[in-house]
Design an enzyme around this catalytic site. Sequence first.
Site, mmCIF file in Angstrom:
data_model
loop_
_atom_site.group_PDB
_atom_site.id
_atom_site.type_symbol
_atom_site.label_atom_id
_atom_site.label_comp_id
_atom_site.label_asym_id
_atom_site.label_seq_id
_atom_site.Cartn_x
_atom_site.Cartn_y
_atom_site.Cartn_z
ATOM 1 N N ASP A 1 0.821 -1.210 0.000
ATOM 2 C CA ASP A 1 0.000 0.000 0.000
ATOM 3 C C ASP A 1 0.858 1.264 0.000
ATOM 4 O OD1 ASP A 1 0.968 -0.319 2.573
ATOM 5 O OD2 ASP A 1 -0.962 -0.720 3.474
ATOM 6 N N ASN B 1 -7.385 -2.930 14.423
ATOM 7 C CA ASN B 1 -8.777 -3.272 14.116
ATOM 8 C C ASN B 1 -8.853 -4.452 13.133
ATOM 9 O OD1 ASN B 1 -7.934 -2.149 11.737
ATOM 10 N ND2 ASN B 1 -9.378 -0.441 11.743
ATOM 11 N N HIS C 1 -7.129 -4.783 10.312
ATOM 12 C CA HIS C 1 -6.936 -4.511 8.885
ATOM 13 C C HIS C 1 -5.637 -5.129 8.376
ATOM 14 C CE1 HIS C 1 -4.835 -0.424 9.816
ATOM 15 N NE2 HIS C 1 -3.922 -1.224 9.307
ATOM 16 N N GLU D 1 -9.634 -1.700 5.477
ATOM 17 C CA GLU D 1 -10.281 -1.477 6.763
ATOM 18 C C GLU D 1 -11.492 -2.396 6.920
ATOM 19 O OE1 GLU D 1 -8.866 0.265 8.856
ATOM 20 O OE2 GLU D 1 -7.910 2.031 7.987
HETATM 21 C C1 GLP Z 1 -0.520 0.348 8.523
HETATM 22 C C2 GLP Z 1 -0.185 -0.470 7.284
HETATM 23 C C3 GLP Z 1 -0.419 -1.931 7.508
HETATM 24 C C4 GLP Z 1 0.241 -2.340 8.816
HETATM 25 C C5 GLP Z 1 -0.397 -1.623 9.952
HETATM 26 C C6 GLP Z 1 0.195 -1.974 11.299
HETATM 27 O O1 GLP Z 1 -1.848 0.708 8.582
HETATM 28 N N1 GLP Z 1 -0.919 -0.066 6.127
HETATM 29 O O2 GLP Z 1 0.098 -2.658 6.407
HETATM 30 O O3 GLP Z 1 0.137 -3.722 8.986
HETATM 31 O O4 GLP Z 1 -0.217 -0.239 9.755
HETATM 32 O O5 GLP Z 1 1.317 -1.203 11.510
HETATM 33 P P1 GLP Z 1 2.383 -1.399 12.651
HETATM 34 O O6 GLP Z 1 3.230 -2.533 12.228
HETATM 35 O O7 GLP Z 1 3.122 -0.097 12.689
HETATM 36 O O8 GLP Z 1 1.630 -1.672 13.905
#
Ligand code: GLP
Length: 261
Positions: free
Chosen positions: A67, A136, A138, A143
């Site tokens: 993404d 959440n 995702h 989402e």
């Molecule tokens: C973002 C990314 C996700 C990731 C998530 C969790 O929203 N788009 O791909 O898995 O955050 O991030 P973190 O690893 O910083 O908790």
Amino acid sequence: MKVIRVENYEQVSENAAELVLREWQANRKIVLGLATGATPVGFYRQLIERHREEQLDFSQITTFNLDEYYPIARNHQQSFYMFMQEHFFRHVTIDPARIHILSGEAADVEAECSSFEHRIAATGGIDVQILGIGQNGHIGFNEPGTPFRSITHKVILTDNTIQANAHFFAEAAEVPRHALTMGIETIMRSKKIVLLASGKAKAKAVQQALHGSVTEEVPASVLQNHPDVTFILDREAAAIIGGESPYAPTGDSCWIEDNRR
Ligand code: GLP
């Protein structure tokens, strides 16, 4: 689904790197799906270290990132493009022409998303997709409520996700309100999926993804329908999944649990 339970973040990173390097050793032209966020940083650090110590040559791999924020300039300090340069790409031998990251600058979003899908298909598909997980549930930026049939698309970020990512920006108001992301179906087409989670903030999402009902309200629960998924969890992230499984020693990638129904 396979679950590797380890003690801490460092061991999550080591096990993930070990697993990916094993796949890469079997196929030097591997197509990797990569993730951003705090979680995979240690995994990239491990790959960089191994690359240096063992002179590994990653120049034949192809990568697709999950993404990117939208809109965001490619050279913005917080773009996922810059994140990948900083945490991985600029430290290893990799062919820039084989790196694919959705453009946060694209004027025609639909064309950008469909070109991304075509580029994935043209490589023969993603061999190993690395995922983090949002609090959440995702995956990527899909989402809760995202259709399981979705392919690469533009999304509106939830307040929860904006807040969770705000620490990377000077303030929450600076976090872009949209993103481009692989869809759930895009992710599910990957041949192998490896989800990394660390820390107690992820415990509930991990539990729902592994053992909850398969519902679009918890995007990661769709992984229960995939034939080859491995979760690598530290003690805190695995705190409420139950089971008596012992913890895997460092570097040991044996499968501890199999909850396939
Ligand atoms: C973002 C990314 C996700 C990731 C998530 C969790 O929203 N788009 O791909 O898995 O955050 O991030 P973190 O690893 O910083 O908790």
